[in-house]
Design an enzyme around this catalytic site. Structure first.
Site, mmCIF file in Angstrom:
data_model
loop_
_atom_site.group_PDB
_atom_site.id
_atom_site.type_symbol
_atom_site.label_atom_id
_atom_site.label_comp_id
_atom_site.label_asym_id
_atom_site.label_seq_id
_atom_site.Cartn_x
_atom_site.Cartn_y
_atom_site.Cartn_z
ATOM 1 N N ARG A 59 0.841 -1.054 0.025
ATOM 2 C CA ARG A 59 0.003 -0.049 -0.089
ATOM 3 C C ARG A 59 0.735 1.127 -0.004
ATOM 4 N NH1 ARG A 59 -3.647 -0.553 4.599
ATOM 5 N NH2 ARG A 59 -4.620 1.695 3.961
ATOM 6 N N GLN A 91 -9.129 9.267 8.221
ATOM 7 C CA GLN A 91 -8.883 8.045 8.825
ATOM 8 C C GLN A 91 -7.869 7.381 7.946
ATOM 9 O OE1 GLN A 91 -12.973 5.799 9.866
ATOM 10 N NE2 GLN A 91 -13.279 7.547 8.450
ATOM 11 N N ASN A 92 -7.718 8.007 6.805
ATOM 12 C CA ASN A 92 -6.888 7.578 6.013
ATOM 13 C C ASN A 92 -5.201 7.704 6.171
ATOM 14 O OD1 ASN A 92 -9.073 7.281 4.371
ATOM 15 N ND2 ASN A 92 -8.769 9.315 3.106
ATOM 16 N N HIS A 109 -5.724 7.662 12.360
ATOM 17 C CA HIS A 109 -5.442 6.109 12.089
ATOM 18 C C HIS A 109 -3.867 6.092 11.635
ATOM 19 C CE1 HIS A 109 -9.974 4.909 11.550
ATOM 20 N NE2 HIS A 109 -9.301 5.003 12.925
ATOM 21 N N CYS A 117 9.273 2.381 15.595
ATOM 22 C CA CYS A 117 10.255 1.446 16.338
ATOM 23 C C CYS A 117 9.683 0.974 17.796
ATOM 24 C CB CYS A 117 11.712 1.962 16.407
ATOM 25 S SG CYS A 117 12.826 0.813 17.345
ATOM 26 N N CYS A 136 16.304 0.273 12.675
ATOM 27 C CA CYS A 136 15.485 1.527 12.946
ATOM 28 C C CYS A 136 16.499 2.866 12.900
ATOM 29 C CB CYS A 136 15.103 1.517 14.476
ATOM 30 S SG CYS A 136 14.759 3.071 15.332
ATOM 31 N N SER A 178 -17.458 4.654 5.237
ATOM 32 C CA SER A 178 -18.572 3.990 5.240
ATOM 33 C C SER A 178 -19.283 3.987 6.677
ATOM 34 C CB SER A 178 -18.221 2.444 5.185
ATOM 35 O OG SER A 178 -17.333 1.916 6.123
HETATM 36 C C1 BV8 Z 1 -10.398 1.402 19.353
HETATM 37 C C2 BV8 Z 1 -5.603 0.881 9.685
HETATM 38 C C3 BV8 Z 1 -10.293 1.333 21.588
HETATM 39 C C4 BV8 Z 1 -4.568 1.530 8.726
HETATM 40 C C5 BV8 Z 1 -7.880 0.654 10.423
HETATM 41 C C6 BV8 Z 1 -17.999 -3.162 18.028
HETATM 42 C C7 BV8 Z 1 -18.628 -2.156 18.209
HETATM 43 C C8 BV8 Z 1 -18.128 -0.885 17.992
HETATM 44 C C9 BV8 Z 1 -16.642 -0.903 17.923
HETATM 45 C C10 BV8 Z 1 -15.986 -1.870 17.998
HETATM 46 C C11 BV8 Z 1 -16.602 -3.114 18.207
HETATM 47 N N1 BV8 Z 1 -15.620 -4.176 18.167
HETATM 48 C C12 BV8 Z 1 -14.566 -3.543 17.958
HETATM 49 C C13 BV8 Z 1 -14.761 -2.440 17.919
HETATM 50 C C14 BV8 Z 1 -13.627 -1.267 17.788
HETATM 51 C C15 BV8 Z 1 -13.026 -1.291 16.657
HETATM 52 C C16 BV8 Z 1 -14.107 -1.177 15.531
HETATM 53 O O1 BV8 Z 1 -14.779 -0.164 15.105
HETATM 54 N N2 BV8 Z 1 -14.484 -2.401 14.817
HETATM 55 C C17 BV8 Z 1 -15.198 -2.213 13.701
HETATM 56 C C18 BV8 Z 1 -15.061 -3.374 12.811
HETATM 57 C C19 BV8 Z 1 -16.790 -2.872 14.226
HETATM 58 N N3 BV8 Z 1 -12.199 0.017 16.439
HETATM 59 C C20 BV8 Z 1 -10.989 0.000 16.953
HETATM 60 O O2 BV8 Z 1 -10.322 -1.051 17.042
HETATM 61 C C21 BV8 Z 1 -10.322 1.263 16.920
HETATM 62 N N4 BV8 Z 1 -9.546 1.269 18.350
HETATM 63 O O3 BV8 Z 1 -11.755 1.352 19.181
HETATM 64 O O4 BV8 Z 1 -9.544 1.489 20.434
HETATM 65 C C22 BV8 Z 1 -9.189 1.388 22.677
HETATM 66 C C23 BV8 Z 1 -9.326 2.165 23.986
HETATM 67 C C24 BV8 Z 1 -8.556 2.342 24.759
HETATM 68 C C25 BV8 Z 1 -7.373 1.865 24.559
HETATM 69 C C26 BV8 Z 1 -7.177 1.115 23.629
HETATM 70 C C27 BV8 Z 1 -8.128 1.007 22.576
HETATM 71 C C28 BV8 Z 1 -9.212 1.391 15.870
HETATM 72 C C29 BV8 Z 1 -9.837 1.535 14.573
HETATM 73 C C30 BV8 Z 1 -8.742 1.698 13.580
HETATM 74 C C31 BV8 Z 1 -8.460 0.522 12.672
HETATM 75 N N5 BV8 Z 1 -7.503 0.754 11.650
HETATM 76 N N6 BV8 Z 1 -7.065 0.894 9.316
HETATM 77 C C32 BV8 Z 1 -4.987 1.036 7.657
HETATM 78 O O5 BV8 Z 1 -4.467 0.035 7.297
HETATM 79 O O6 BV8 Z 1 -5.508 2.093 6.675
HETATM 80 S S1 BV8 Z 1 -9.640 1.031 10.029
HETATM 81 C C33 BV8 Z 1 -9.938 1.012 8.166
HETATM 82 O O7 BV8 Z 1 -11.301 1.170 7.988
HETATM 83 C C34 BV8 Z 1 -9.176 2.333 7.604
HETATM 84 O O8 BV8 Z 1 -8.295 2.884 8.427
HETATM 85 C C35 BV8 Z 1 -10.322 3.265 7.306
HETATM 86 O O9 BV8 Z 1 -10.150 4.334 8.214
HETATM 87 C C36 BV8 Z 1 -11.285 2.634 8.146
HETATM 88 C C37 BV8 Z 1 -12.787 2.847 7.876
HETATM 89 O O10 BV8 Z 1 -12.639 2.634 6.371
HETATM 90 P P1 BV8 Z 1 -13.192 3.651 5.499
HETATM 91 O O11 BV8 Z 1 -12.465 4.913 5.267
HETATM 92 O O12 BV8 Z 1 -14.756 4.232 5.812
HETATM 93 O O13 BV8 Z 1 -13.380 3.253 4.139
HETATM 94 P P2 BV8 Z 1 -14.459 2.245 3.468
HETATM 95 O O14 BV8 Z 1 -13.932 1.189 2.376
HETATM 96 O O15 BV8 Z 1 -15.068 1.356 4.590
HETATM 97 O O16 BV8 Z 1 -15.417 3.125 3.005
HETATM 98 C C38 BV8 Z 1 -15.313 3.815 1.934
HETATM 99 C C39 BV8 Z 1 -16.413 4.695 1.749
HETATM 100 O O17 BV8 Z 1 -16.305 5.517 0.501
HETATM 101 C C40 BV8 Z 1 -17.803 4.013 1.236
HETATM 102 O O18 BV8 Z 1 -18.920 4.471 1.995
HETATM 103 C C41 BV8 Z 1 -18.047 4.282 -0.285
HETATM 104 O O19 BV8 Z 1 -19.288 4.503 -0.706
HETATM 105 C C42 BV8 Z 1 -17.312 5.291 -0.302
HETATM 106 N N7 BV8 Z 1 -16.800 5.970 -1.599
HETATM 107 C C43 BV8 Z 1 -16.133 4.986 -2.305
HETATM 108 N N8 BV8 Z 1 -15.552 5.950 -3.451
HETATM 109 C C44 BV8 Z 1 -15.999 7.121 -3.506
HETATM 110 C C45 BV8 Z 1 -16.843 7.021 -2.114
HETATM 111 N N9 BV8 Z 1 -17.244 8.430 -1.664
HETATM 112 C C46 BV8 Z 1 -17.145 9.380 -2.434
HETATM 113 N N10 BV8 Z 1 -16.455 9.480 -3.968
HETATM 114 C C47 BV8 Z 1 -15.961 8.205 -4.196
HETATM 115 N N11 BV8 Z 1 -15.351 8.121 -5.290
#
Ligand code: BV8
Length: 229
Positions: A59, A91-92, A109, A117, A136, A178
């Site tokens: 990536r 988030q990107n 994110h 490191c 590192c 999303s």
């Molecule tokens: C945390 C890494 C706590 C970097 C990513 C149950 C319920 C609620 C929450 C949770 C749960 N179980 C677990 C959780 C927490 C969890 C979570 O939310 N899980 C989800 C799956 C339920 N979250 C976490 O773990 C977060 N941390 O909660 O910590 C904590 C508290 C105290 C101490 C310690 C910890 C951490 C979340 C971060 C995860 N890392 N990525 C990387 O590799 O990039 S997440 C990953 O998905 C990406 O980073 C991205 O940011 C994220 C969301 O994706 P989107 O950006 O929305 O992209 P997606 O493809 O989904 O959607 C694209 C959209 O664009 C679509 O809607 C599409 O229609 C639209 N689109 C497409 N093309 C276009 C367009 N729109 C306009 N124009 C276009 N051309």
């Protein structure tokens, strides 16, 4: 309707889609038979570090060949011209917002621009592959470098600043996400509780669309410049 002074903008992978950077869930979120939730976790990294490092090396290399699009440029223009408070929370992990000129920006994110490191807890600017375990740059240790991105179960960056800005916002705009991942997906509710107006600009209704006062659907390169003008 009260005047708009303070704006918070949340962006997701959809804002970079038209620059040619894959989103997570449009293509079914599958990568080499793994969902991003499996690859972007500390457990996944512990289980198979090579798979995860290859995922991020691929990536990072892809991002380096891409350019900001009209949506990034319109947001950078707004950032430069807006006299009130403005914060872009992305988030990107790509750097297209900053390459378009955005300044008031938080990568909640993390970013592909750094390697972290875990030996000396230093983040260094990084462009090369991590798969071959380079040393590192700060401490010289080998095998402790990981991508400086926030995986599932890890705390996103600078949350205090983000909630501070949301609580002061008159307008919250969500672009190209999303609404699948928290805490980002919950920001619209924080903004509503703070009295902000809320707008979603996305290709299609997100999982949290019903929380927004207004939603416009279409490509970001059309919707964002039209909204900024
Ligand atoms: C945390 C890494 C706590 C970097 C990513 C149950 C319920 C609620 C929450 C949770 C749960 N179980 C677990 C959780 C927490 C969890 C979570 O939310 N899980 C989800 C799956 C339920 N979250 C976490 O773990 C977060 N941390 O909660 O910590 C904590 C508290 C105290 C101490 C310690 C910890 C951490 C979340 C971060 C995860 N890392 N990525 C990387 O590799 O990039 S997440 C990953 O998905 C990406 O980073 C991205 O940011 C994220 C969301 O994706 P989107 O950006 O929305 O992209 P997606 O493809 O989904 O959607 C694209 C959209 O664009 C679509 O809607 C599409 O229609 C639209 N689109 C497409 N093309 C276009 C367009 N729109 C306009 N124009 C276009 N051309």
């Amino acid at each position: 309707m009260s005047p708009i002074r303070n704006i918070v903008i949340l962006t997701g992978a959809g804002v970079s889609a038209e620059s040619g950077i894959d989103t997570f869930r449009d293509a079914g979120g599958l990568w080499e038979q793994h969902r991003v939730e499996d690859v972007a976790t500390p457990e996944g990294f512990a289980r198979d570090p090579d798979l995860v490092l290859r995922f991020y090396d691929m990536r990072r290399a892809a991002i380096q060949t891409k350019q900001p699009n009209a949506a990034h440029r319109a947001l950078a223009r707004l950032d430069a011209e807006w006299a009130g408070e403005l914060l872009i929370v992305t988030q990107n992990v790509d750097d297209l917002h900053e390459r378009a000129g955005a300044q008031r920006l938080i990568h909640m994110h993390g970013t592909h621009l750094n390697a972290w490191c875990t030996g000396c807890d230093t983040r260094s600017p990084w462009t090369a592959p991590l798969l071959d375990r380079p040393p590192c740059p700060a401490c010289g240790a080998v095998g402790h470098l990981r991508p400086d991105v926030v995986w599932f179960g890890e705390m996103p960056y600078r949350m205090e600043e983000i909630y501070h800005a949301i609580n002061r916002a008159d307008l919250f705009v969500s672009i190209g996400t999303s609404g699948a991942v928290y805490p980002a997906a919950g920001f619209v509710r924080e903004a509503r509780a703070a009295g902000a107006r809320t707008l979603e600009l996305n290709m299609e209704p997100s999982q949290g669309s019903h929380w927004f006062d207004e939603a416009r659907h279409g490509p970001a390169t059309w919707l964002v410049p039209e909204w900024v003008e």
